[in-house]
Write a protein that holds these residues in place. Sequence first.
Motif, short mmCIF file in Angstrom:
data_model
loop_
_atom_site.label_atom_id
_atom_site.label_comp_id
_atom_site.label_asym_id
_atom_site.label_seq_id
_atom_site.Cartn_x
_atom_site.Cartn_y
_atom_site.Cartn_z
N VAL A 151 31.10 87.74 22.60
CA VAL A 151 29.28 86.51 22.21
C VAL A 151 29.10 85.98 23.47
O VAL A 151 29.56 85.09 23.28
N ASP A 152 27.53 86.53 23.20
CA ASP A 152 26.85 85.81 24.18
C ASP A 152 25.63 86.94 24.31
O ASP A 152 25.24 87.25 23.93
N ASP A 153 24.78 85.37 24.97
CA ASP A 153 23.21 86.33 25.54
C ASP A 153 23.52 86.94 26.94
O ASP A 153 23.75 86.10 28.10
N PRO A 154 23.51 88.06 27.17
CA PRO A 154 24.08 89.10 28.97
C PRO A 154 22.93 88.76 29.52
O PRO A 154 23.45 88.75 30.88
N THR B 274 23.67 95.31 25.16
CA THR B 274 24.48 96.04 25.59
C THR B 274 24.11 95.77 27.32
O THR B 274 22.67 95.56 27.74
N VAL B 275 25.79 95.99 27.78
CA VAL B 275 25.50 95.87 29.52
C VAL B 275 26.14 97.43 29.58
O VAL B 275 26.86 97.32 29.04
N TYR B 276 25.93 97.05 31.02
CA TYR B 276 26.79 98.68 31.27
C TYR B 276 26.60 98.45 32.93
O TYR B 276 25.78 97.52 33.38
N PRO C 52 24.52 88.13 17.19
CA PRO C 52 25.23 87.97 18.22
C PRO C 52 26.13 88.65 18.91
O PRO C 52 26.43 87.49 19.87
N ILE C 53 26.85 89.98 18.78
CA ILE C 53 27.94 90.54 19.14
C ILE C 53 27.11 90.95 20.90
O ILE C 53 26.23 91.98 20.00
N THR C 54 27.53 91.44 22.15
CA THR C 54 27.33 92.30 22.99
C THR C 54 27.96 93.24 23.21
O THR C 54 29.67 93.19 22.56
N VAL C 55 27.80 93.86 23.63
CA VAL C 55 28.62 95.75 23.90
C VAL C 55 28.33 95.60 25.53
O VAL C 55 27.64 96.06 25.99
#
Length: 284
Positions: A52-55, A188-190, A231-234
Amino acid sequence: MFDIYRKVPKDLTQPTYTGAIISVCCCLFILFLFLSELTGFIATEIVNELYVDDPDKDSGGKIEVNLNISLPNLHCELVGLDIQDEMGRHEVGHIDNSMKIPLNNGDGCRFEGHFSINKVPGNFHVSTHSATAQPQNPDMTHIIHKLSFGDKLQVHNVHGAFNALEGADKLSSNPLASHDYILKIVPTVYEDMSGKQRYSYQYTVANKEYVAYSHTGRIIPAIWFRYDLSPITVKYTERRQPLYRFITSICAIIGGTFTVAGILDSCIFTASEAWKKIQLGKMQ
């Protein structure tokens, strides 16, 4: 003398055909397992996690949007993009970084737009609201070629809903109907092997089609994209097997294979010698 690697004199060893066969099979088996481990060591694996965060805190609270949609029965001068959200933004007829391409000899239009939205619930919609004169019966049948958020991730091992509405075909729908697409956007973060991060967004979608009326009559139809952020980040991370683990695996393969092969050869040799003694006893 203390020596845990004591040597056996050569005159006490005896080569056998069975031992030779087991040795060849043992070497082939070790080679197969070694190549398998080497392939796994060279290749990268993708590990995913949720948090849970704003990437993308450096984005200024904005999300880039790419929209490509065709309306084959609506003139380009009637097509417009409107954007509004809970921060008070209300923009009618957005034209920056957008393009309209006539279709069907000018009877239809393909709208391509690149714009940004705030990271708050809101909507953007394709409609005739920005037209100088409202048409009597606008036809909102359409095909969505692309709707994506953030950077494009060109990674073969990551399969996600980055363009979930691609190919959505509503040409057979009621021409006077409005269309609601309810989107749940998932950050989503890669992260690649070098530690570089790229930010994109996946989304889930639900849709409905309806003809809306008010006390004054039928409401002008539109194609609505109503969005909210999860609110969930993958996070997807590229990883490679550590060198020490690869070396440990190779040592285990070689040692284990030779140990098992030695036990097998010893059992076969012992059984063979016992059988020979039995045969000699019968002959005497």
